[in-house]
Write an enzyme that holds these catalytic residues in place. Structure first.
Site, PDB file in Angstrom:
ATOM      1  CD  GLU A 135     -22.562  27.949 -11.333  1.00  0.00           C
ATOM      2  OE1 GLU A 135     -22.811  27.510 -10.199  1.00  0.00           O
ATOM      3  OE2 GLU A 135     -23.061  27.733 -12.211  1.00  0.00           O
ATOM      4  CG  ASN A 141     -18.229  28.943 -17.383  1.00  0.00           C
ATOM      5  OD1 ASN A 141     -18.679  28.855 -18.598  1.00  0.00           O
ATOM      6  ND2 ASN A 141     -19.038  27.682 -16.863  1.00  0.00           N
ATOM      7  CG  HIS A 149     -27.226  28.165 -18.369  1.00  0.00           C
ATOM      8  ND1 HIS A 149     -27.827  27.608 -18.967  1.00  0.00           N
ATOM      9  CD2 HIS A 149     -26.289  28.909 -17.405  1.00  0.00           C
ATOM     10  CE1 HIS A 149     -26.465  27.096 -18.491  1.00  0.00           C
ATOM     11  NE2 HIS A 149     -26.373  27.131 -17.888  1.00  0.00           N
ATOM     12  CD  GLU A 182     -22.436  25.776 -18.021  1.00  0.00           C
ATOM     13  OE1 GLU A 182     -23.647  25.933 -17.518  1.00  0.00           O
ATOM     14  OE2 GLU A 182     -21.472  25.514 -17.180  1.00  0.00           O
ATOM     15  CG  ASP A 205     -29.677  26.671 -21.263  1.00  0.00           C
ATOM     16  OD1 ASP A 205     -29.325  28.250 -20.673  1.00  0.00           O
ATOM     17  OD2 ASP A 205     -29.653  25.389 -20.768  1.00  0.00           O
TER      18      ASP A 205
HETATM   19  C1  XIL Z   1     -25.862  20.776 -15.456  1.00  0.00           C
HETATM   20  C2  XIL Z   1     -26.692  19.793 -15.766  1.00  0.00           C
HETATM   21  O1  XIL Z   1     -26.914  19.953 -16.533  1.00  0.00           O
HETATM   22  C3  XIL Z   1     -27.318  18.831 -14.933  1.00  0.00           C
HETATM   23  O2  XIL Z   1     -27.601  17.806 -15.690  1.00  0.00           O
HETATM   24  C4  XIL Z   1     -27.249  18.674 -13.418  1.00  0.00           C
HETATM   25  O3  XIL Z   1     -28.379  17.981 -13.075  1.00  0.00           O
HETATM   26  C5  XIL Z   1     -26.762  19.776 -12.780  1.00  0.00           C
HETATM   27  O4  XIL Z   1     -25.730  20.161 -13.715  1.00  0.00           O
HETATM   28  N1  XIL Z   1     -23.970  25.732 -14.659  1.00  0.00           N
HETATM   29  C6  XIL Z   1     -23.033  24.895 -15.006  1.00  0.00           C
HETATM   30  C7  XIL Z   1     -23.662  23.382 -15.332  1.00  0.00           C
HETATM   31  O5  XIL Z   1     -22.398  24.492 -14.669  1.00  0.00           O
HETATM   32  O6  XIL Z   1     -22.251  22.245 -14.939  1.00  0.00           O
HETATM   33  C8  XIL Z   1     -24.791  22.943 -15.182  1.00  0.00           C
HETATM   34  O7  XIL Z   1     -24.917  21.650 -15.295  1.00  0.00           O
HETATM   35  C9  XIL Z   1     -26.043  24.208 -14.765  1.00  0.00           C
HETATM   36  C10 XIL Z   1     -25.106  25.262 -14.424  1.00  0.00           C
END
Ligand code: XIL
Length: 301
Positions: free
Chosen positions: A127, A169, A205, A234, A236
């Site tokens: 990020e 990422n 996401h 990641e 979802d």
């Molecule tokens: C999130 C986790 O899922 C949570 O449990 C935590 O509180 C915060 O981080 N981007 C990322 C992940 O790269 O590491 C994040 O994970 C979600 C967003």
């Protein structure tokens, strides 16, 4: 095949999930994990605050639990994340300049060395680009140590574990837009100058329908064409029912259509495990039953 992992393997890919160490003792959770998935990402346990709570004093217990579980169950591991502006220990938050840069390098060296030989791919930097139309770097304490902090992070990770694939990422890079183009230009520059980078992770996401767009696949492809692997890291998708199921299928099909898209990871198992649980964004319901999205993703593989 009848599971996500086996079906992905039949295409030469993996299907993974984020895992929380403290849930491994929940048998509903671990049963699904070990039946369906062949890659795991520690959800929080490898982050800077978890692995180095005190400067130069490393703490690997929870992350080791996940890695040991994975290796005992024929699952590989995506390491996440070596350098990130979030979830830093408070001591690092109070550093800047050379002291912070040196702390970052020491952190990466220690963590990547501890897991040397056990990690399929590392999210080396997470990020680092800003949202919005500028396409530039995010302002952060790490960025203020100098624009070369990202390439130094990659070089440091390569030296510590030459066998791991090294990924950049990010989120909101899931279509062709100013932010993803900023990342694209960095990757192109790294490849041209020989900075070690092997893969780009697309967090994905998403919400059902929009902002999943037709150019999701085209965006994966343009990165692949630079000579890096692409991974959905990641995934979802907020929603329910057929809209959610269709979007899951579209993401899976997009990955399969890109030769260098070598795997998909969902960010948790049951909806109740999700960091955005109220969006019910995952493949299993709170009781561990398969949702329509599960069947749709499996059928698309
Ligand atoms: C999130 C986790 O899922 C949570 O449990 C935590 O509180 C915060 O981080 N981007 C990322 C992940 O790269 O590491 C994040 O994970 C979600 C967003």
């Amino acid at each position: 095949a009848t599971t996500l992992g086996a079906s992905a393997q039949a295409t030469g890919r993996y299907f993974g999930t984020a895992v929380a160490a403290y849930k491994l003792s929940d048998s509903v959770y671990s049963t699904i994990l070990d039946r369906e998935f062949d890659m795991v990402t520690p959800e929080n346990e490898m982050k800077w605050d978890a692995t180095e709570p005190v400067q130069n004093s490393f703490s690997y217990g929870s992350a080791d639990q996940i890695v040991n579980h994975a290796l005992a169950h024929n699952q590989r591991v995506r390491g996440h994340a070596l350098a990130w502006h979030q979830q830093q220990p408070s001591w690092a938050q109070s550093l800047s300049g050379t002291a912070l840069r040196n702390a970052m390098v020491n952190h990466i060296t220690n963590v990547a060395t501890h897991y040397k030989g056990k990690i399929y791919s590392w999210d080396v930097v997470n990020e680092a680009f800003a949202d919005g139309g500028g396409g530039g770097r995010r302002d952060s304490s790490l960025q203020r140590t100098g624009n070369d902090w990202i390439e130094v992070a990659f070089q440091t990770a390569r030296a510590a574990d030459p066998g791991a694939k090294l990924c950049y990422n990010d989120y909101n890079t899931d279509g062709v837009n100013a932010k993803s183009t900023g990342v694209y230009n960095m990757v192109k520059d790294f490849k041209a100058r020989g900075v070690p980078i092997d893969c780009v992770g697309f967090q994905s996401h998403l919400n059902s329908g929009s902002p999943y767009t037709a150019d999701y696949q085209a965006n994966l492809q343009r990165f692949a064409d630079l000579g890096v692997d692409v991974q959905i890291t990641e995934l979802d998708i907020a929603g329910s029912g057929s809209a959610q199921a269709t979007t899951y299928a579209n993401v899976v099909k997009s990955c399969l259509a890109v030769t260098r898209c070598n795997g998909i990871t969902v960010w948790g198992i049951r909806d109740s495990d999700s960091w955005r649980a109220s969006d019910t964004p995952l493949l299993f319901d709170n009781s561990g039953n398969k949702k329509a999205a599960y069947t749709s993703a499996l059928d698309a593989l």
